[in-house]
Scaffold this motif. Structure first.
Motif, PDB file in Angstrom:
ATOM      1  N   LEU A 183       5.564  14.240   5.940  1.00 24.89           N
ATOM      2  CA  LEU A 183       5.964  14.158   4.537  1.00 24.89           C
ATOM      3  C   LEU A 183       5.433  12.883   3.885  1.00 24.89           C
ATOM      4  O   LEU A 183       4.947  12.904   2.752  1.00 24.89           O
ATOM      5  N   LEU A 184       5.559  11.759   4.591  1.00 25.58           N
ATOM      6  CA  LEU A 184       5.103  10.480   4.039  1.00 25.58           C
ATOM      7  C   LEU A 184       3.596  10.498   3.791  1.00 25.58           C
ATOM      8  O   LEU A 184       3.119   9.953   2.794  1.00 25.58           O
ATOM      9  N   ARG A 185       2.851  11.136   4.698  1.00 24.04           N
ATOM     10  CA  ARG A 185       1.401  11.243   4.498  1.00 24.04           C
ATOM     11  C   ARG A 185       1.087  12.141   3.286  1.00 24.04           C
ATOM     12  O   ARG A 185       0.229  11.819   2.463  1.00 24.04           O
ATOM     13  N   ASP A 186       1.805  13.253   3.174  1.00 20.39           N
ATOM     14  CA  ASP A 186       1.558  14.194   2.076  1.00 20.39           C
ATOM     15  C   ASP A 186       1.822  13.549   0.712  1.00 20.39           C
ATOM     16  O   ASP A 186       1.139  13.848  -0.271  1.00 20.39           O
ATOM     17  N   GLU A 187       2.831  12.663   0.652  1.00 23.94           N
ATOM     18  CA  GLU A 187       3.215  12.044  -0.619  1.00 23.94           C
ATOM     19  C   GLU A 187       2.463  10.744  -0.900  1.00 23.94           C
ATOM     20  O   GLU A 187       2.667  10.127  -1.946  1.00 23.94           O
ATOM     21  N   GLY A 188       1.639  10.296   0.037  1.00 21.19           N
ATOM     22  CA  GLY A 188       0.843   9.098  -0.195  1.00 21.19           C
ATOM     23  C   GLY A 188       1.479   7.805   0.252  1.00 21.19           C
ATOM     24  O   GLY A 188       0.952   6.720  -0.029  1.00 21.19           O
TER      25      GLY A 188
ATOM     26  N   LYS B   4      -1.583   6.155   3.625  1.00 17.67           N
ATOM     27  CA  LYS B   4      -2.903   6.534   3.125  1.00 17.67           C
ATOM     28  C   LYS B   4      -3.708   7.247   4.207  1.00 17.67           C
ATOM     29  O   LYS B   4      -3.476   7.044   5.408  1.00 17.67           O
ATOM     30  N   GLU B   5      -4.656   8.077   3.755  1.00 14.96           N
ATOM     31  CA  GLU B   5      -5.464   8.859   4.692  1.00 14.96           C
ATOM     32  C   GLU B   5      -6.244   7.981   5.671  1.00 14.96           C
ATOM     33  O   GLU B   5      -6.504   8.373   6.807  1.00 14.96           O
TER      34      GLU B   5
ATOM     35  N   ASN C 154       2.322   2.415   2.005  1.00 15.88           N
ATOM     36  CA  ASN C 154       1.928   2.370   0.602  1.00 15.88           C
ATOM     37  C   ASN C 154       3.065   2.924  -0.253  1.00 15.88           C
ATOM     38  O   ASN C 154       3.772   3.839   0.168  1.00 15.88           O
ATOM     39  N   LEU C 155       3.269   2.351  -1.439  1.00 12.84           N
ATOM     40  CA  LEU C 155       4.286   2.870  -2.353  1.00 12.84           C
ATOM     41  C   LEU C 155       3.586   3.527  -3.544  1.00 12.84           C
ATOM     42  O   LEU C 155       3.040   2.833  -4.401  1.00 12.84           O
ATOM     43  N   PRO C 156       3.566   4.877  -3.606  1.00 14.13           N
ATOM     44  CA  PRO C 156       2.912   5.567  -4.725  1.00 14.13           C
ATOM     45  C   PRO C 156       3.538   5.159  -6.055  1.00 14.13           C
ATOM     46  O   PRO C 156       4.756   4.917  -6.132  1.00 14.13           O
ATOM     47  N   PRO C 157       2.741   5.052  -7.113  1.00 16.59           N
ATOM     48  CA  PRO C 157       3.260   4.614  -8.423  1.00 16.59           C
ATOM     49  C   PRO C 157       4.460   5.430  -8.905  1.00 16.59           C
ATOM     50  O   PRO C 157       5.369   4.881  -9.525  1.00 16.59           O
TER      51      PRO C 157
END
Length: 473
Positions: free
Chosen positions: A343-348, A351-352, A406-409
């Motif tokens: 889930l964390l990877r899917d939501e960013g 990071k890849e 990473n914390l997505p905006p």
């Protein structure tokens, strides 16, 4: 005091005294130690002087400087006690008060925005402000129809001051960082700066407050005063009496603390579900503890209620809080490392280009989500200090892993509001049934039918503490 200082050069000069003052006091402290004073006494005096200067500069400037001070004040519970003590009084003062705007300036704004005959709108108007905040101050008054109201008047030049302060503070971010160990100050300042236009727009604030007031109109636990009148730089709302949350933090009974904490958690999670909006300024100055609805009518002593003020900063979440938060939290409680990591990877959040160990990620999360493991949890300063120390320590695996996340905006404001609310719960030392609020309001968190009993069992690696006071003590 004089009018709100507006010239960038004036405000920059005042803000520049903060890091210069830190350096000067360090030199002063060295001299004291050479002169024979103990390091402990000198350190205490240094911290008190720094706290006094912090309040003086941030409070006088208002604007972005005071907004930054208010944002910091909810995190003081994460500081080690020997550092937190001297700062606590100065920072919490920023939650409720600041030097007032001159009366002549208030009258000039009201005349410009409400008309020269503005006094005819009120039966009474108190020139002395009842509260002062980062971009405006509040006056108590009686509207022409007899309703008691709060009149919020925006400081002239507040927008320019906000941007100037936050730009200047971002340059000092490295020096200010040690105020809150484990917290990156610069993103906080940048996020506050991104919200400037919304904060200044009283039409947006009035709209958000009306939506909350309508939704919570018949709520037995939460009170939101309705909007009476809205104009450019002036906002009139219903007045509510009550005990400021800052006073509950300093002098409240255990019952008041627990009740305030429970309702604060309920409002945090129920607000987005019910209104599609997240109240994004959860410092204690924006909350009141009120008597029960029927207390005045029949003298009963029912459950206290939570009054909520200031909707100038909100996050618009039409579908409520993202399902991902509830789903990831549920999977973490179930010990599903692979599911959480996916889930964390899917939501960013991962990071890849980054490859992490799912079990290590789960281990990083488990101490943070401990309040959701048990039926009730006591939030304490020692618990949040333990979390801050674990993440801030460069030698800690948690510190190394945290740097790779990473914390997505889209999650930035949700993250800050959640952390701020937890900070206030720890200031309250409140015992809260957090899990019940999550199950009632957080999308994606509801357990599958028949799993309720199993859900209350902690995942592997977590030792439940019904009282967080022994964690990290």
């Amino acid at each position: 005091m004089s009018d709100l200082p507006r010239k960038a050069v004036t405000r920059t000069a005042k803000l520049a005294t903060l890091p210069l003052g830190f350096a000067g006091r360090a030199t002063w402290g060295l001299g004291k130690r050479i002169g024979g004073k103990s390091a402990e006494i000198v350190a205490r005096e240094l911290q008190q002087r720094t706290a006094d200067q912090l309040f003086k500069v941030l409070g006088e400037l208002k604007g972005g400087a005071m907004k930054f001070g208010q944002a910091l004040s909810v995190f003081e519970s994460a500081l080690p006690e020997e550092i937190a003590g001297p700062y606590r009084a100065a920072l919490t003062r920023l939650q409720e008060a600041a030097p007032p705007m001159p009366t002549r300036t208030v009258h000039a704004v009201l005349a410009e925005r409400l008309g020269e005959e503005w006094r005819e709108l009120f039966l009474e108007f108190e020139d002395k402000p009842s509260a002062a905040a980062s971009i405006g101050q509040v006056h108590r008054a009686v509207w022409h129809d007899g309703r008691e109201v709060a009149v919020k008047v925006q400081y002239p030049g507040a927008g320019e001051a906000l941007l100037s302060d936050l730009t200047q503070l971002s340059r000092f971010a490295r020096l200010l960082g040690p105020l809150i160990p484990g917290m990156d100050i610069k993103p906080l300042i940048n996020e506050l700066r991104d919200r400037v236009s919304e904060e200044l727009d009283y039409a947006l604030e009035a709209e958000a407050q009306r939506e909350h007031a309508a939704e919570f109109a018949d709520d037995p636990d939460v009170v939101v005063p309705d909007v009476v009148h809205q104009g450019d730089q002036v906002l009139v709302t219903e007045w509510i009496d009550g005990t400021p949350l800052a006073a509950v933090i300093s002098d409240g009974t255990p019952e008041e603390r627990d009740r305030a904490g429970q309702l604060l958690a309920r409002f945090l999670f129920s607000g987005p579900a019910r209104t599609g909006l997240l109240h994004a300024d959860p410092h204690p100055g924006n909350f009141r503890l009120l008597p029960a609805a029927d207390a005045e009518e029949d003298g009963s002593s029912g459950e206290l209620r939570l009054g909520v003020l200031d909707f100038g900063t909100v996050d618009r979440l039409p579908g409520g809080l993202p399902d991902t938060i509830g789903e990831a939290l549920w999977m973490a409680l179930e010990g599903d490392a692979q599911g959480v990591y996916g889930l964390l990877r899917d939501e960013g959040f991962v990071k890849e280009s980054i490859d992490l160990n799912p079990d290590a990620v789960l281990e990083y999360l488990l101490p943070i989500i401990e309040p959701a493991v048990v039926e009730e949890f006591t939030f304490t300063r020692s618990w949040i200090r333990a979390q801050a120390a674990r993440i801030a320590d460069p030698r800690s695996p948690a510190n190394q892993l945290g740097k790779q996340l990473n914390l997505p905006p889209s999650y930035l404001l949700i993250h800050r509001v959640t952390l701020s609310t937890i900070g206030v719960l720890c200031q309250l030392s409140a015992t809260v049934r957090l899990r019940a609020e999550l199950e009632a309001w957080l999308p994606g968190f509801l357990p599958e039918p028949g799993d309720e009993e199993e859900a209350l069992s902690p995942p592997a690696g977590v030792e439940p503490a019904l009282d967080g006071s022994d964690v990290g003590a």
